[in-house]
Design an enzyme around this catalytic site. Structure first.
Site, PDB file in Angstrom:
ATOM      1  N   ARG A   1      10.882  -7.498   6.145  1.00  0.00           N
ATOM      2  CA  ARG A   1      10.865  -6.038   6.035  1.00  0.00           C
ATOM      3  C   ARG A   1      11.829  -5.426   7.055  1.00  0.00           C
ATOM      4  O   ARG A   1      11.936  -5.894   8.184  1.00  0.00           O
ATOM      5  CB  ARG A   1       9.428  -5.602   6.358  1.00  0.00           C
ATOM      6  CG  ARG A   1       9.085  -4.225   5.960  1.00  0.00           C
ATOM      7  CD  ARG A   1       7.620  -4.115   5.627  1.00  0.00           C
ATOM      8  NE  ARG A   1       6.709  -4.294   6.761  1.00  0.00           N
ATOM      9  CZ  ARG A   1       5.403  -4.049   6.650  1.00  0.00           C
ATOM     10  NH1 ARG A   1       4.882  -3.633   5.522  1.00  0.00           N
ATOM     11  NH2 ARG A   1       4.622  -4.242   7.691  1.00  0.00           N
TER      12      ARG A   1
ATOM     13  N   ARG B   1     -10.618   0.704   8.733  1.00  0.00           N
ATOM     14  CA  ARG B   1     -10.248  -0.685   8.992  1.00  0.00           C
ATOM     15  C   ARG B   1     -11.367  -1.493   9.614  1.00  0.00           C
ATOM     16  O   ARG B   1     -11.178  -2.673   9.887  1.00  0.00           O
ATOM     17  CB  ARG B   1      -9.050  -0.723   9.915  1.00  0.00           C
ATOM     18  CG  ARG B   1      -7.762  -1.010   9.121  1.00  0.00           C
ATOM     19  CD  ARG B   1      -6.655  -0.877  10.017  1.00  0.00           C
ATOM     20  NE  ARG B   1      -5.478  -1.589  10.030  1.00  0.00           N
ATOM     21  CZ  ARG B   1      -4.295  -1.069   9.719  1.00  0.00           C
ATOM     22  NH1 ARG B   1      -4.204   0.100   9.177  1.00  0.00           N
ATOM     23  NH2 ARG B   1      -3.211  -1.744   9.929  1.00  0.00           N
TER      24      ARG B   1
ATOM     25  N   LYS C   1       0.832  -1.217   0.000  1.00  0.00           N
ATOM     26  CA  LYS C   1       0.000   0.000   0.000  1.00  0.00           C
ATOM     27  C   LYS C   1       0.861   1.261   0.000  1.00  0.00           C
ATOM     28  O   LYS C   1       0.613   2.202  -0.741  1.00  0.00           O
ATOM     29  CB  LYS C   1      -0.894   0.038   1.244  1.00  0.00           C
ATOM     30  CG  LYS C   1      -2.037  -0.929   1.210  1.00  0.00           C
ATOM     31  CD  LYS C   1      -2.788  -0.888   2.529  1.00  0.00           C
ATOM     32  CE  LYS C   1      -1.858  -1.321   3.614  1.00  0.00           C
ATOM     33  NZ  LYS C   1      -2.282  -1.657   4.868  1.00  0.00           N
TER      34      LYS C   1
ATOM     35  N   ARG D   1      10.565  -3.526  12.239  1.00  0.00           N
ATOM     36  CA  ARG D   1       9.465  -2.772  12.834  1.00  0.00           C
ATOM     37  C   ARG D   1       8.965  -3.539  14.045  1.00  0.00           C
ATOM     38  O   ARG D   1       8.845  -4.755  13.986  1.00  0.00           O
ATOM     39  CB  ARG D   1       8.332  -2.654  11.800  1.00  0.00           C
ATOM     40  CG  ARG D   1       8.028  -1.242  11.420  1.00  0.00           C
ATOM     41  CD  ARG D   1       7.064  -1.209  10.267  1.00  0.00           C
ATOM     42  NE  ARG D   1       5.722  -1.630  10.640  1.00  0.00           N
ATOM     43  CZ  ARG D   1       4.640  -1.462   9.860  1.00  0.00           C
ATOM     44  NH1 ARG D   1       4.774  -0.903   8.677  1.00  0.00           N
ATOM     45  NH2 ARG D   1       3.458  -1.878  10.239  1.00  0.00           N
TER      46      ARG D   1
ATOM     47  N   ARG E   1      -2.600  -9.272  13.206  1.00  0.00           N
ATOM     48  CA  ARG E   1      -3.037  -8.306  12.185  1.00  0.00           C
ATOM     49  C   ARG E   1      -3.782  -9.010  11.051  1.00  0.00           C
ATOM     50  O   ARG E   1      -4.765  -8.503  10.531  1.00  0.00           O
ATOM     51  CB  ARG E   1      -1.836  -7.521  11.647  1.00  0.00           C
ATOM     52  CG  ARG E   1      -1.427  -6.409  12.598  1.00  0.00           C
ATOM     53  CD  ARG E   1      -0.376  -5.544  11.993  1.00  0.00           C
ATOM     54  NE  ARG E   1       0.914  -6.201  11.991  1.00  0.00           N
ATOM     55  CZ  ARG E   1       1.923  -5.873  11.208  1.00  0.00           C
ATOM     56  NH1 ARG E   1       1.781  -4.901  10.345  1.00  0.00           N
ATOM     57  NH2 ARG E   1       3.075  -6.489  11.288  1.00  0.00           N
TER      58      ARG E   1
END
Ligand code: AMP
Length: 213
Positions: free
Chosen positions: A123, A89, A14, A156, A167
């Site tokens: 990531r 969301r 995104k 992260r 999530r």
């Protein structure tokens, strides 16, 4: 003026796709997650309120999120429009949003969970300048160091297998119904997000009837 929502599970690209569109169209990229991360990094009062929830990969309360979104959009620095990422969301956020703003389109990036896990767990983030890396597709030149500022890269805080599982669960339970709501009222463009960033960008532009370079 163009107002878009970009949706998709974490790791679906995104942020990358929003930035590519914004650079060309002069839109403002509004990432609710980035706003929260800024507050956490800068130790603000809001940061202290959301840090634990974010770390666990859970959703921050609707009232708080809505006030952050409202304040951000009230700045009206988006003369050519915006792309909002990470919001809404859940059903309540979607209703709040649709009551307050007319949306031109919803870009939905689709990615299977297995690919999400593979991408998210590789990531890396530069805490110095905010640059994002990925050990699969976008490695830093020198292992573990930011190409731009040389700072040691970090994972992260919410990119752990546990937080990711939370999530993903939230996404399927709460965010998918938002898409159904949007489908009834707005134009949802489903885009296969497994391809390379450039390919995905081309598909988005085709869907939104924007010129492809
Ligand atoms: P993201 O970068 O979009 O994955 O967001 C990081 C974290 O910020 C999420 O895991 C949530 O804790 C919080 N967050 C971001 N957007 C929202 C939202 N619309 N509603 C609730 N929590 C959010």
């Amino acid at each position: 003026m163009r107002k878009y929502v970009i949706m998709g599970v974490q790791g679906s690209g995104k942020g990358t796709q929003s930035e590519l569109l914004c650079a060309d169209l002069g839109l403002v990229h509004i990432s609710v997650g980035d706003i929260f991360r800024w507050h956490v990094q800068n130790h603000t009062k809001l940061g202290a309120q959301v840090r634990r929830t974010m770390k666990a990969g859970e959703l921050v309360g609707d009232d708080l999120v809505e006030s952050v979104v409202r304040q951000r959009l009230d700045q009206h620095d988006w003369n050519f429009g915006f792309i909002i990422d990470g919001f809404p969301r859940n059903g309540r956020q979607a209703e709040f949003f649709m009551e307050s703003y007319d949306i031109d389109g919803v870009v939905h990036l689709e990615l299977p969970d297995a690919e999400v896990r593979r991408r998210v767990l590789s990531r890396r983030l530069c805490p110095g300048c905010g640059m994002d890396y990925n050990l699969i597709a976008d490695r830093p030149e020198q292992e573990g160091r930011c190409d731009i500022c040389g700072t040691q890269l970090v994972v992260r805080e919410d990119d752990t297998p546990e937080a990711l599982a939370a999530r993903l669960r939230d996404y399927h339970e709460k965010t998918r119904p938002v898409l159904e709501l949007f489908r009834r009222k707005e134009v949802v463009y489903d885009i296969d997000a497994r391809a390379s960033a450039d390919e995905v960008q081309k598909e988005i532009r085709k869907a939104l009837h924007l010129p492809t370079s």
